[in-house]
Design a protein around this motif. Structure first.
Motif, short mmCIF file in Angstrom:
data_model
loop_
_atom_site.label_atom_id
_atom_site.label_comp_id
_atom_site.label_asym_id
_atom_site.label_seq_id
_atom_site.Cartn_x
_atom_site.Cartn_y
_atom_site.Cartn_z
N HIS A 109 6.55 10.50 7.35
CA HIS A 109 7.13 10.30 6.01
C HIS A 109 8.62 10.08 6.08
N HIS A 158 0.93 12.25 10.30
CA HIS A 158 1.46 11.78 9.02
C HIS A 158 2.97 11.66 9.16
N ILE A 195 -2.19 14.71 0.40
CA ILE A 195 -2.74 14.35 1.71
C ILE A 195 -3.93 15.26 1.98
N PHE A 225 2.27 12.80 -4.34
CA PHE A 225 0.97 12.40 -3.80
C PHE A 225 0.33 13.58 -3.09
N ARG A 270 5.64 6.16 3.60
CA ARG A 270 4.82 6.96 4.52
C ARG A 270 3.81 6.08 5.23
N THR A 271 3.39 6.57 6.37
CA THR A 271 2.32 5.91 7.12
C THR A 271 1.63 6.97 7.95
N THR A 272 0.48 6.62 8.51
CA THR A 272 -0.29 7.52 9.37
C THR A 272 -0.62 6.78 10.65
N VAL A 321 4.94 7.19 -3.74
CA VAL A 321 5.48 7.60 -2.45
C VAL A 321 6.27 8.90 -2.55
N ASP A 378 0.84 -1.19 0.00
CA ASP A 378 0.00 0.00 0.00
C ASP A 378 0.88 1.24 0.00
N GLU A 383 0.24 4.18 0.59
CA GLU A 383 -0.12 5.13 1.63
C GLU A 383 0.23 4.60 3.03
N ASN A 384 0.66 3.36 3.10
CA ASN A 384 0.98 2.79 4.41
C ASN A 384 2.07 1.73 4.24
#
Length: 653
Positions: free
Chosen positions: A309, A307, A372, A370, A295-297, A367, A257, A259-260
């Motif tokens: 990164h 967030h 947010i 993008f 990146r992850t949240t 990555v 993913d 985004e994660n």
């Protein structure tokens, strides 16, 4: 070069990769110089759109960020270590200096509005004094133009933790140097942890730049800085916080993913526990050290997003070549758009670039390029309460020419129903009161009082309609049979305003074409005919279509036998919208949130046809009979017998 300490990664593989990357970078450097000449001065950028942003290499410009604009940019520069290996007689300031020139050039209102630059550490490969001497010369560009920046130490710049004492890093880029900047807000006793405050979007933002390894005293200092600035959003920069949890030879869109795909490192977990988790002001962390980017949240103790990164390009061509990541904040759109570019390559003529340079002018994977979505007001509300605009007295909204003004505050408890026959008074005192009418068989709570309202609405209340068709049900409101408004034809112009919100269960089949406001009397009965004429429809209606919840003002003017129709764009559910229809005696315009819509016909439309029949709030008729009742909330509604400028709308009072 940084080895992933939190994943299996043999030292031998790390050393071999370092040698490969170093040799490839040097080989590529020779090709770039051979293709572009010793100095690529005066070359053309890659794209026409980049001309204003990149300019010509060697030209620096002026540092002039706009602190009031809702759009601004934070520039981030990760690990530039391969440019500075003085002990190996391998130093090349040119790529980093070109990025610094780009940052300065693009600090103004008409460019990216870069307001701050954060370096993420590993400025050198060997921590040698000669390397830092060259780094200092590169940063002199930023100093000479008053640019705002922060720097952190990486593991290739220092050893141990922030209690290490004096180092070439500290002597070159410590507080004695950066305190000259207007954004410098202080450092801890060691000098390795610094705080910076920049101004953007009309507020102050705090950047914490922490050492590669921070001790308890460093964390105590950082917590104290945040506590001392309780209303500032905080961006945390460090060399090591999160690492990417996919291999660097597999792109994130091929596996996992995008985004994660990052996780806290062992040290990053300490930073989370000691600083991030319990400080809601920290909403963004950025670090280098590892690759590839990721990146992850994570949710903090307050339940809000942080967030996190990683950005690092040292494993790319020319050791990253001073590549920068741009965080474009847009507080109007509640978005941060992120892009990754190499100004040094962009400043080279396209025909002179070698293949690797051409591939690395921009990095556009998921990555590195993008967006947010952040509702900044909501995210920051725990420490920056969103000011609530107070209600305004009705008397202040009775502008010259007001014929009717209905609002719904102070008349019923939220959630309680209006019963058939209940009256809502016209606050002008002109006798255009509204009376509730219930369709037979309708539930008792089909029309209720509500405390919900548009944030700029004068009255802090609304009516919640629960109507529809198939079967017909609901409660609507009507003016009386002798109300003066019934016979008004508005030959000199008019302004009709209302506030509306659709719920999530709004359905096109059951609720489409329901009117917020309409005038009884069919087009056929009024003798209307010709193109686009529906003889059964009302002579005036402000309705929501069944196609994407688009507002439509359809009206039959006095000077034509066929209608004029104004269309707006689709309205999102659970969002309050201000609608205004303005006619200046000739042309009619529909406005959404004070902005004119695209589909405002350039057709002369004088006045509004009347058969002397009542107006309906929330009701719509076909062929003289009610056929649908509105579904959603309706707030303050005002009708004025002249065109109002936007500055006199109900939202501006």
């Amino acid at each position: 070069m940084c080895i992933h300490s939190d994943r299996p990664s043999p030292d031998t593989a790390g050393r071999n990769r370092r040698g490969f990357l170093r040799n490839a970078a040097l080989a590529g450097a020779g090709a770039a110089v051979a293709g572009a000449g010793v100095s690529p001065l005066g070359v053309t950028p890659a794209f026409a759109a980049d001309t204003a942003r990149t300019g010509r290499t060697g030209r620096t410009g002026t540092w002039r960020p706009d602190s009031t604009s809702l759009q601004f940019t934070l520039a981030v520069m990760p690990d530039t270590q391969f440019l500075y290996w003085g002990s190996q007689d391998s130093v090349n300031r040119t790529p980093q200096e070109e990025s610094f020139r780009y940052i300065i050039r693009n600090s103004g209102r008409d460019t990216d509005n870069i307001v701050f630059m954060a370096h993420l550490g590993d400025l050198t490969q060997d921590a040698d004094p000669s390397s830092f001497q060259q780094v200092g010369k590169a940063f002199a560009l930023l100093d000479a133009h008053g640019a705002a920046y922060s720097v952190v130490a990486g593991n290739h710049d220092v050893s141990g933790d922030d209690s290490r004492g004096d180092t070439p890093y500290l002597r070159t880029l410590g507080p004695k140097r950066v305190k000259r900047s207007k954004t410098f807000a202080g450092s801890d006793a060691t000098g390795y942890n610094t705080a910076h405050i920049f101004q953007a979007a009309g507020r102050s933002w705090l950047v914490l730049a922490l050492d590669w390894r921070t001790t308890d005293q460093g964390f105590a200092w950082a917590n104290g800085v945040i506590k001392a600035h309780p209303t500032m959003p905080v961006i945390l920069t460090a060399h090591d916080i999160v690492y990417s949890d996919y291999d660097d030879n597999v792109f994130p869109y091929e596996s996992g993913d995008p985004e994660n795909n990052a996780a806290l490192s062992a040290y990053g977990q300490t930073v989370w526990d000691e600083l991030i988790k319990n400080n809601d002001q920290i909403f963004l962390t950025i670090n280098g050290h590892y690759w590839p980017s990721g990146r992850t949240t994570k949710k903090n103790a307050a339940g809000n997003d942080v967030h996190m990164h990683i950005t690092n390009y040292q494993n790319r061509y020319f050791g990253g070549g001073g590549m920068i990541r741009l965080y474009h904040f847009d507080l109007a759109r509640n978005t941060i758009d992120v892009e990754t570019i190499n100004p040094w390559i962009l400043a080279q003529a396209p025909e002179s670039r070698n293949q690797l340079a051409a591939e690395h002018a921009r990095i556009t994977g998921p990555v590195d390029d993008f967006s947010i979505a952040i509702d900044f007001d909501k995210r920051f509300s725990g420490f920056i309460p969103v000011p609530v605009r107070p209600a305004r007295p009705a008397a202040e909204e009775l502008v010259k020419g007001t014929l009717a003004y209905w609002r719904f505050d102070g008349q019923g408890a939220p959630g309680t129903p209006l019963s058939a026959g209940q009256t809502i008074r016209d606050l002008t005192g002109k006798g255009n009161d509204l009376t509730a009418v219930t369709v037979p068989g309708t539930a008792a709570d089909a029309l209720t009082w509500s405390a919900d309202h548009h944030p700029d609405q004068p009255g802090h209340a609304s009516l919640k309609f629960a109507g529809g068709r198939n079967p017909l049900h609901g409660t609507y409101l009507t003016t009386g049979p002798k109300a003066p408004l019934n016979t008004e034809t508005f030959r000199s112009g008019y302004t009709i305003e209302t506030f509306v919100m659709m719920p999530l269960d709004w359905d096109a089949g059951s609720n489409g074409w329901a009117a917020i406001l309409s005038r009884r009397g069919s087009a056929g009965a009024a003798g209307k005919h010709g193109r686009n004429t529906n003889p059964d429809e009302p002579v005036v209606q402000l309705a929501i279509s069944n196609n994407g919840r688009e507002p439509q003002f359809n009206h039959y003017p006095l000077n034509a036998t066929y209608p004029t129709t104004n269309w707006g764009h689709g309205l999102v559910e659970l969002t309050w919208w201000h609608l205004a229809v303005v006619n200046d005696g000739r042309y009619t315009k529909l406005y959404l949130e004070g902005a004119p819509v695209v589909d405002n016909p350039k057709r002369v439309s004088v006045g509004l046809t009347s058969l002397g029949l009542p107006w309906l709030l929330g009701g719509h008729e076909s062929a003289g009979a009610i056929d649908i009742v509105f579904h959603g909330n309706v707030g303050d509604t005002r009708i004025v017998n002249r065109p109002l400028p936007v500055g006199e709308f109900l939202t501006a009072g």
